[in-house]
Scaffold this motif. Structure first.
Motif, PDB file in Angstrom:
ATOM      1  N   LEU A 144     106.786 104.337  64.264  1.00 59.54           N
ATOM      2  CA  LEU A 144     107.776 104.986  64.856  1.00 59.54           C
ATOM      3  C   LEU A 144     107.421 106.100  65.959  1.00 59.54           C
ATOM      4  CD1 LEU A 144     110.824 104.848  62.163  1.00 59.54           C
ATOM      5  CD2 LEU A 144     110.832 103.453  64.335  1.00 59.54           C
ATOM      6  N   VAL A 145     106.617 106.732  65.525  1.00 62.27           N
ATOM      7  CA  VAL A 145     106.217 108.004  66.502  1.00 62.27           C
ATOM      8  C   VAL A 145     105.250 107.110  67.625  1.00 62.27           C
ATOM      9  CG1 VAL A 145     104.545 109.794  66.738  1.00 62.27           C
ATOM     10  CG2 VAL A 145     105.935 109.616  64.610  1.00 62.27           C
TER      11      VAL A 145
ATOM     12  N   LEU B 166     109.805  97.500  63.831  1.00 58.09           N
ATOM     13  CA  LEU B 166     110.710  96.517  63.713  1.00 58.09           C
ATOM     14  C   LEU B 166     110.827  95.741  62.382  1.00 58.09           C
ATOM     15  CD1 LEU B 166     110.768  95.520  67.203  1.00 58.09           C
ATOM     16  CD2 LEU B 166     112.997  96.473  66.112  1.00 58.09           C
ATOM     17  N   ALA B 167     109.432  95.285  62.138  1.00 61.23           N
ATOM     18  CA  ALA B 167     109.134  94.691  60.932  1.00 61.23           C
ATOM     19  C   ALA B 167     109.687  95.330  59.836  1.00 61.23           C
ATOM     20  CB  ALA B 167     107.976  93.928  60.947  1.00 61.23           C
ATOM     21  N   GLU B 168     109.074  96.736  59.813  1.00 63.49           N
ATOM     22  CA  GLU B 168     109.416  97.504  58.553  1.00 63.49           C
ATOM     23  C   GLU B 168     110.626  97.614  58.187  1.00 63.49           C
ATOM     24  OE1 GLU B 168     107.144 100.913  58.604  1.00 63.49           O
ATOM     25  OE2 GLU B 168     105.205 100.048  58.482  1.00 63.49           O
ATOM     26  N   GLU B 169     111.608  97.948  59.497  1.00 64.24           N
ATOM     27  CA  GLU B 169     113.218  98.224  59.473  1.00 64.24           C
ATOM     28  C   GLU B 169     113.544  96.968  59.011  1.00 64.24           C
ATOM     29  OE1 GLU B 169     115.020 101.096  59.845  1.00 64.24           O
ATOM     30  OE2 GLU B 169     112.725 101.963  59.444  1.00 64.24           O
TER      31      GLU B 169
ATOM     32  N   ASP C  72     112.564  94.567  57.157  1.00 69.12           N
ATOM     33  CA  ASP C  72     112.323  94.300  55.517  1.00 69.12           C
ATOM     34  C   ASP C  72     113.261  95.330  54.558  1.00 69.12           C
ATOM     35  OD1 ASP C  72     110.784  92.402  56.188  1.00 69.12           O
ATOM     36  OD2 ASP C  72     108.978  93.649  55.790  1.00 69.12           O
ATOM     37  N   ARG C  73     113.453  96.514  55.261  1.00 72.70           N
ATOM     38  CA  ARG C  73     114.165  97.680  54.878  1.00 72.70           C
ATOM     39  C   ARG C  73     115.727  97.031  54.640  1.00 72.70           C
ATOM     40  NH1 ARG C  73     117.282 102.278  55.574  1.00 72.70           N
ATOM     41  NH2 ARG C  73     117.100 102.057  57.736  1.00 72.70           N
ATOM     42  N   GLU C  74     116.137  96.778  55.642  1.00 70.55           N
ATOM     43  CA  GLU C  74     117.583  96.150  55.730  1.00 70.55           C
ATOM     44  C   GLU C  74     117.868  94.978  55.017  1.00 70.55           C
ATOM     45  OE1 GLU C  74     119.924  97.826  56.782  1.00 70.55           O
ATOM     46  OE2 GLU C  74     118.941  99.340  58.186  1.00 70.55           O
ATOM     47  N   LEU C  75     116.866  94.066  55.011  1.00 79.46           N
ATOM     48  CA  LEU C  75     117.135  92.743  53.942  1.00 79.46           C
ATOM     49  C   LEU C  75     117.169  93.516  52.698  1.00 79.46           C
ATOM     50  CD1 LEU C  75     114.504  90.446  55.465  1.00 79.46           C
ATOM     51  CD2 LEU C  75     116.854  90.276  55.554  1.00 79.46           C
ATOM     52  N   ALA C  76     116.456  94.343  52.036  1.00 78.84           N
ATOM     53  CA  ALA C  76     116.491  95.064  50.822  1.00 78.84           C
ATOM     54  C   ALA C  76     117.782  95.599  50.634  1.00 78.84           C
ATOM     55  CB  ALA C  76     115.183  96.055  50.559  1.00 78.84           C
ATOM     56  N   ARG C  77     118.506  96.272  51.523  1.00 79.52           N
ATOM     57  CA  ARG C  77     119.828  96.719  51.697  1.00 79.52           C
ATOM     58  C   ARG C  77     120.756  95.942  51.252  1.00 79.52           C
ATOM     59  NH1 ARG C  77     121.275 101.747  53.008  1.00 79.52           N
ATOM     60  NH2 ARG C  77     122.894 100.729  54.417  1.00 79.52           N
ATOM     61  N   ALA C  78     120.452  94.653  52.063  1.00 76.64           N
ATOM     62  CA  ALA C  78     121.352  93.581  52.124  1.00 76.64           C
ATOM     63  C   ALA C  78     121.830  92.979  50.535  1.00 76.64           C
ATOM     64  CB  ALA C  78     121.257  92.596  53.058  1.00 76.64           C
ATOM     65  N   THR C  79     120.941  93.345  49.564  1.00 80.16           N
ATOM     66  CA  THR C  79     121.077  92.621  48.159  1.00 80.16           C
ATOM     67  C   THR C  79     121.291  93.924  47.273  1.00 80.16           C
ATOM     68  OG1 THR C  79     118.708  92.406  48.267  1.00 80.16           O
ATOM     69  CG2 THR C  79     119.963  90.615  48.745  1.00 80.16           C
ATOM     70  N   ASP C  80     121.021  95.253  47.732  1.00 81.15           N
ATOM     71  CA  ASP C  80     121.241  96.275  46.793  1.00 81.15           C
ATOM     72  C   ASP C  80     122.626  96.518  46.033  1.00 81.15           C
ATOM     73  OD1 ASP C  80     120.965  98.743  45.629  1.00 81.15           O
ATOM     74  OD2 ASP C  80     120.265  99.758  47.089  1.00 81.15           O
TER      75      ASP C  80
ATOM     76  N   ARG D 214     121.904  94.235  61.018  1.00 84.10           N
ATOM     77  CA  ARG D 214     120.752  95.166  61.775  1.00 84.10           C
ATOM     78  C   ARG D 214     119.566  94.255  61.394  1.00 84.10           C
ATOM     79  NH1 ARG D 214     120.237 100.933  63.427  1.00 84.10           N
ATOM     80  NH2 ARG D 214     122.335 101.330  64.043  1.00 84.10           N
ATOM     81  N   ALA D 215     119.246  93.471  60.345  1.00 80.36           N
ATOM     82  CA  ALA D 215     117.970  92.955  59.962  1.00 80.36           C
ATOM     83  C   ALA D 215     117.866  91.565  60.930  1.00 80.36           C
ATOM     84  CB  ALA D 215     117.862  92.186  58.574  1.00 80.36           C
TER      85      ALA D 215
END
Length: 373
Positions: free
Chosen positions: A86-87, A107-110, A112-120, A134-135
């Motif tokens: 990101l920097v 983008l790939a990291e974000e 994956d993070r949003e996909l994890a949030r989608a099932t949290d 977002r994902a």
């Protein structure tokens, strides 16, 4: 200004706002500008793995950033992109190809993070829906080898994409959009020529792909017709970010031919407040402008030509008064002869977002300006 002119300006403002608000409604929510260094900057400046002091994203100039990366080996550059995507992806002055790679990683990291949030299970169904949206957005930006020059997930999200080859193109252009543009609407299919991506693609094609065009959604834009759109607060924050982008392009591309700016709607306020110098810009073109936050073309650097596109008859921006009063409005009309801008035609264009449509006189003129003709 005498009392009669003040009363007339207030009346004009009230009438115009009533007309605009009757059509679109007042957006009451104000936006908070994303400013400062990119996410992850603290970890970046604390990184000593190379045995070098990394340039501070908050204070280092793009020229200093460029010099730092020039002294690194390819392996060292890549290692920094992997550790701090990101920097590096948002660091003006860093090598362009390295920024593309870093932003793909970010983008790939974000995603994956949003996909994890989608099932949290700790989040609400609304949170899950937003995360999936977002994902999917991040997935589309990763598709097809897109050249993402900047990506910042904070707030409504910011992104910049390049059409063409910045390293080899003879000329460069930057599209600066107006209200309602963010990570999700950057390249929406509906109303494509009202988006920075649609404008940039159209201009790139109109120049015979000879000009590399940056679609820049790199500042927090107003949402709807409301206080943010009527004031300069977001434009001032955006002007600093635009100036840094231009400084970065100047060291990354051909310094003898800096970018031409194409500033749409509220984006023309951003460009006006940026006041680019000749090392940053070859020229500025405004279209659908409510004003530039300046009194006339004389307020800009005389070495940077200014063009103003004739407003077509169906552009609603013509209902907005060209005043600056009590902190509201963006000042004089750039298309007025006394403003001092060079006129460009708009024949064939329709509405507020039709100036880049193929077949219009405005797009043909933009291509000529972008090519330095």
């Amino acid at each position: 200004m005498d009392k009669f002119r003040v009363r007339r300006a207030i009346a004009a403002t009230a009438v115009a706002l009533a007309a605009v608000l009757g059509a679109g409604g007042w957006a009451a929510d104000t936006q908070h500008a994303v400013t400062g260094p990119p996410p992850g900057s603290a970890a970046w400046t604390a990184d000593t793995t190379l045995g070098l002091r990394l340039p501070d994203p908050a204070t280092a100039t793009p020229a200093e950033v460029a010099s730092f990366f020039e002294a690194l080996t390819p392996a060292q550059r890549d290692a920094l992109a992997v550790r701090h995507p990101l920097v590096v992806g948002n660091l003006d002055g860093a090598p362009v190809q390295l920024r593309y790679r870093a932003n793909a990683l970010a983008l790939a990291e974000e995603r994956d993070r949003e996909l994890a949030r989608a099932t949290d299970p700790a989040l609400t169904p609304q949170d899950h829906t937003a995360a999936r949206t977002r994902a999917e957005r991040y997935r589309t930006l990763l598709d097809g080898g897109r050249q993402i020059l900047a990506f910042d997930p904070r707030g409504r999200g910011q992104v910049a994409e390049v059409y063409g080859d910045l390293a080899t193109a003879r000329r460069t252009a930057v599209v600066v959009p107006g209200s309602d543009i963010d990570l999700l609407s950057f390249d929406r299919a509906a109303d494509p020529y009202g988006t920075p991506a649609g404008m940039a693609k159209s201009l790139h094609e109109a120049t015979g792909r000879q000009t590399a065009v940056v679609a820049w959604a790199g500042y927090t834009t107003p949402v709807g017709v409301g206080p943010d759109a009527a004031t300069e607060n977001l434009a001032r924050a955006g002007a600093g970010r635009l100036a840094r982008l231009l400084d970065g392009l100047a060291v990354s591309t051909r310094p003898e031919s800096p970018a031409t700016l194409f500033c749409h709607s509220y984006g023309s306020v951003v460009c006006g407040l940026t006041r680019p110098g000749p090392a940053q810009a070859s020229g500025v073109v405004v279209l659908g402008s409510p004003g530039m936050g300046i009194g006339s073309a004389a307020d800009l650097d005389p070495r940077v030509p200014l063009w103003a596109t004739a407003r077509n008859g169906s552009d609603w921006i013509g209902n907005v008064p060209n005043v600056s009063l009590f902190g509201l409005g963006h000042g004089a009309d750039p298309t007025a002869p006394e403003f001092g801008a060079r006129p460009l035609p708009s024949t064939g264009s329709h509405g507020h977002t039709g100036y880049f449509a193929p077949g219009t006189a405005s797009l043909a003129a933009y291509a000529a300006v972008a090519l330095g003709r």
